[in-house]
Motif scaffolding. Sequence first.
Motif, PDB file in Angstrom:
ATOM      1  N   PRO A  55       0.804  -1.230   0.000  1.00  0.00           N
ATOM      2  CA  PRO A  55       0.000   0.000   0.000  1.00  0.00           C
ATOM      3  C   PRO A  55       0.839   1.285   0.000  1.00  0.00           C
ATOM      4  CG  PRO A  55      -0.297  -1.219   2.059  1.00  0.00           C
ATOM      5  CD  PRO A  55       0.525  -2.076   1.153  1.00  0.00           C
ATOM      6  N   TYR A  56       2.112   1.186   0.354  1.00  0.00           N
ATOM      7  CA  TYR A  56       2.982   2.367   0.359  1.00  0.00           C
ATOM      8  C   TYR A  56       3.618   2.645  -0.999  1.00  0.00           C
ATOM      9  CZ  TYR A  56       2.514   2.713   5.374  1.00  0.00           C
ATOM     10  OH  TYR A  56       2.000   2.879   6.632  1.00  0.00           O
ATOM     11  N   ASN A  57       3.480   1.732  -1.936  1.00  0.00           N
ATOM     12  CA  ASN A  57       4.108   1.898  -3.240  1.00  0.00           C
ATOM     13  C   ASN A  57       3.289   2.860  -4.100  1.00  0.00           C
ATOM     14  OD1 ASN A  57       5.262   1.737  -5.746  1.00  0.00           O
ATOM     15  ND2 ASN A  57       5.478  -0.487  -5.731  1.00  0.00           N
ATOM     16  N   THR A  58       3.767   4.084  -4.224  1.00  0.00           N
ATOM     17  CA  THR A  58       3.050   5.111  -4.987  1.00  0.00           C
ATOM     18  C   THR A  58       3.243   4.964  -6.497  1.00  0.00           C
ATOM     19  OG1 THR A  58       4.882   6.686  -4.733  1.00  0.00           O
ATOM     20  CG2 THR A  58       3.095   6.765  -3.086  1.00  0.00           C
ATOM     21  N   TYR A  59       4.002   3.956  -6.923  1.00  0.00           N
ATOM     22  CA  TYR A  59       4.067   3.625  -8.351  1.00  0.00           C
ATOM     23  C   TYR A  59       2.872   2.749  -8.737  1.00  0.00           C
ATOM     24  CZ  TYR A  59       8.669   5.595  -9.141  1.00  0.00           C
ATOM     25  OH  TYR A  59       9.709   6.477  -9.282  1.00  0.00           O
ATOM     26  N   ARG A  60       2.424   1.917  -7.819  1.00  0.00           N
ATOM     27  CA  ARG A  60       1.305   1.003  -8.083  1.00  0.00           C
ATOM     28  C   ARG A  60      -0.039   1.547  -7.610  1.00  0.00           C
ATOM     29  NH1 ARG A  60       2.100  -4.478  -9.206  1.00  0.00           N
ATOM     30  NH2 ARG A  60       0.079  -4.802  -8.250  1.00  0.00           N
ATOM     31  N   ASN A  61      -0.015   2.375  -6.592  1.00  0.00           N
ATOM     32  CA  ASN A  61      -1.250   2.858  -5.963  1.00  0.00           C
ATOM     33  C   ASN A  61      -1.393   4.359  -6.145  1.00  0.00           C
ATOM     34  OD1 ASN A  61      -1.799   0.240  -4.612  1.00  0.00           O
ATOM     35  ND2 ASN A  61       0.103   0.741  -3.556  1.00  0.00           N
ATOM     36  N   ARG A  62      -2.583   4.782  -6.474  1.00  0.00           N
ATOM     37  CA  ARG A  62      -2.851   6.218  -6.603  1.00  0.00           C
ATOM     38  C   ARG A  62      -3.077   6.822  -5.228  1.00  0.00           C
ATOM     39  NH1 ARG A  62      -5.887   7.414 -12.210  1.00  0.00           N
ATOM     40  NH2 ARG A  62      -4.658   5.922 -13.368  1.00  0.00           N
ATOM     41  N   GLY A  63      -2.808   8.085  -5.132  1.00  0.00           N
ATOM     42  CA  GLY A  63      -3.030   8.796  -3.886  1.00  0.00           C
ATOM     43  C   GLY A  63      -1.842   8.692  -2.944  1.00  0.00           C
ATOM     44  N   LEU A  64      -2.067   9.192  -1.741  1.00  0.00           N
ATOM     45  CA  LEU A  64      -1.018   9.199  -0.723  1.00  0.00           C
ATOM     46  C   LEU A  64      -0.901   7.830  -0.068  1.00  0.00           C
ATOM     47  CD1 LEU A  64      -1.968  12.604   0.914  1.00  0.00           C
ATOM     48  CD2 LEU A  64       0.063  12.147  -0.478  1.00  0.00           C
ATOM     49  N   PRO A  65       0.273   7.510   0.479  1.00  0.00           N
ATOM     50  CA  PRO A  65       0.407   6.272   1.251  1.00  0.00           C
ATOM     51  C   PRO A  65      -0.511   6.316   2.476  1.00  0.00           C
ATOM     52  CG  PRO A  65       2.560   7.262   0.837  1.00  0.00           C
ATOM     53  CD  PRO A  65       1.526   8.248   0.397  1.00  0.00           C
ATOM     54  N   PRO A  66      -0.767   5.170   3.108  1.00  0.00           N
ATOM     55  CA  PRO A  66      -1.704   5.132   4.233  1.00  0.00           C
ATOM     56  C   PRO A  66      -1.267   5.935   5.459  1.00  0.00           C
ATOM     57  CG  PRO A  66      -0.809   2.937   3.777  1.00  0.00           C
ATOM     58  CD  PRO A  66      -0.299   3.848   2.729  1.00  0.00           C
ATOM     59  N   THR A  67       0.035   6.112   5.638  1.00  0.00           N
ATOM     60  CA  THR A  67       0.562   6.914   6.755  1.00  0.00           C
ATOM     61  C   THR A  67       1.790   7.665   6.267  1.00  0.00           C
ATOM     62  OG1 THR A  67       2.090   5.205   7.554  1.00  0.00           O
ATOM     63  CG2 THR A  67      -0.178   5.141   8.446  1.00  0.00           C
ATOM     64  N   PRO A  68       2.271   8.636   7.033  1.00  0.00           N
ATOM     65  CA  PRO A  68       3.542   9.281   6.663  1.00  0.00           C
ATOM     66  C   PRO A  68       4.679   8.258   6.625  1.00  0.00           C
ATOM     67  CG  PRO A  68       2.407  10.548   8.351  1.00  0.00           C
ATOM     68  CD  PRO A  68       1.665   9.245   8.223  1.00  0.00           C
ATOM     69  N   ILE A  69       5.687   8.536   5.818  1.00  0.00           N
ATOM     70  CA  ILE A  69       6.836   7.637   5.729  1.00  0.00           C
ATOM     71  C   ILE A  69       8.033   8.179   6.505  1.00  0.00           C
ATOM     72  CG2 ILE A  69       6.065   6.660   3.536  1.00  0.00           C
ATOM     73  CD1 ILE A  69       8.308   8.351   2.190  1.00  0.00           C
ATOM     74  N   ALA A  70       7.877   9.339   7.098  1.00  0.00           N
ATOM     75  CA  ALA A  70       8.957   9.951   7.885  1.00  0.00           C
ATOM     76  C   ALA A  70       8.354  10.988   8.820  1.00  0.00           C
ATOM     77  CB  ALA A  70       9.976  10.615   6.968  1.00  0.00           C
ATOM     78  N   TYR A  71       9.129  11.357   9.803  1.00  0.00           N
ATOM     79  CA  TYR A  71       8.731  12.447  10.681  1.00  0.00           C
ATOM     80  C   TYR A  71       9.066  13.746   9.959  1.00  0.00           C
ATOM     81  CZ  TYR A  71       8.114  15.234  14.850  1.00  0.00           C
ATOM     82  OH  TYR A  71       7.672  16.151  15.756  1.00  0.00           O
ATOM     83  N   PRO A  72       8.063  14.571   9.632  1.00  0.00           N
ATOM     84  CA  PRO A  72       8.333  15.756   8.815  1.00  0.00           C
ATOM     85  C   PRO A  72       8.964  16.893   9.616  1.00  0.00           C
ATOM     86  CG  PRO A  72       6.005  15.649   9.330  1.00  0.00           C
ATOM     87  CD  PRO A  72       6.630  14.394   9.880  1.00  0.00           C
ATOM     88  N   SER A  73       9.877  17.580   8.969  1.00  0.00           N
ATOM     89  CA  SER A  73      10.472  18.781   9.553  1.00  0.00           C
ATOM     90  C   SER A  73       9.487  19.941   9.430  1.00  0.00           C
ATOM     91  CB  SER A  73      11.760  19.130   8.819  1.00  0.00           C
ATOM     92  OG  SER A  73      11.469  19.446   7.467  1.00  0.00           O
ATOM     93  N   GLU A  74       9.781  21.012  10.115  1.00  0.00           N
ATOM     94  CA  GLU A  74       8.931  22.201  10.025  1.00  0.00           C
ATOM     95  C   GLU A  74       8.879  22.723   8.590  1.00  0.00           C
ATOM     96  OE1 GLU A  74       8.570  26.713  11.878  1.00  0.00           O
ATOM     97  OE2 GLU A  74       9.817  25.230  12.907  1.00  0.00           O
TER      98      GLU A  74
END
Length: 113
Positions: A55-74
């Motif tokens: 489900p995290y593969n954005t090449y195969r699946n449209r839209g955003l992954p189910p959760t963030p893949i990293a802790y985002p910086s400001e």
Amino acid sequence: LIEKETDKDFEKGKIARVIYNRLTQKIPLQFCSSVIYILKDKRTLTYNDLKIKNPYNTYRNRGLPPTPIAYPSESSLKAAAYPDDGSYLYFTLQKNGTHHFSNDFKDHKKNKI
């Protein structure tokens, strides 16, 4: 995704714009960072990796992954909230570590390294 695609704050708004534009046009995001997130080992991506069923593969699946893949910086959060203006749909890593942003596939292919 923004956090993992670049460590350059000045590029984050453009990457956010690519995300918004691709989501709006219902184009798969196709972000390598989402596939790297799936892989357990640190190695160079292959074309076969882009086919992984996950489900995290954005090449195969449209839209955003189910959760963030990293802790985002400001700076990544700010870019997501206030993306740059533009019609960018593609970006390509350049030898100097920055990205080339383009609006059409022809230009994108021309700038691949």
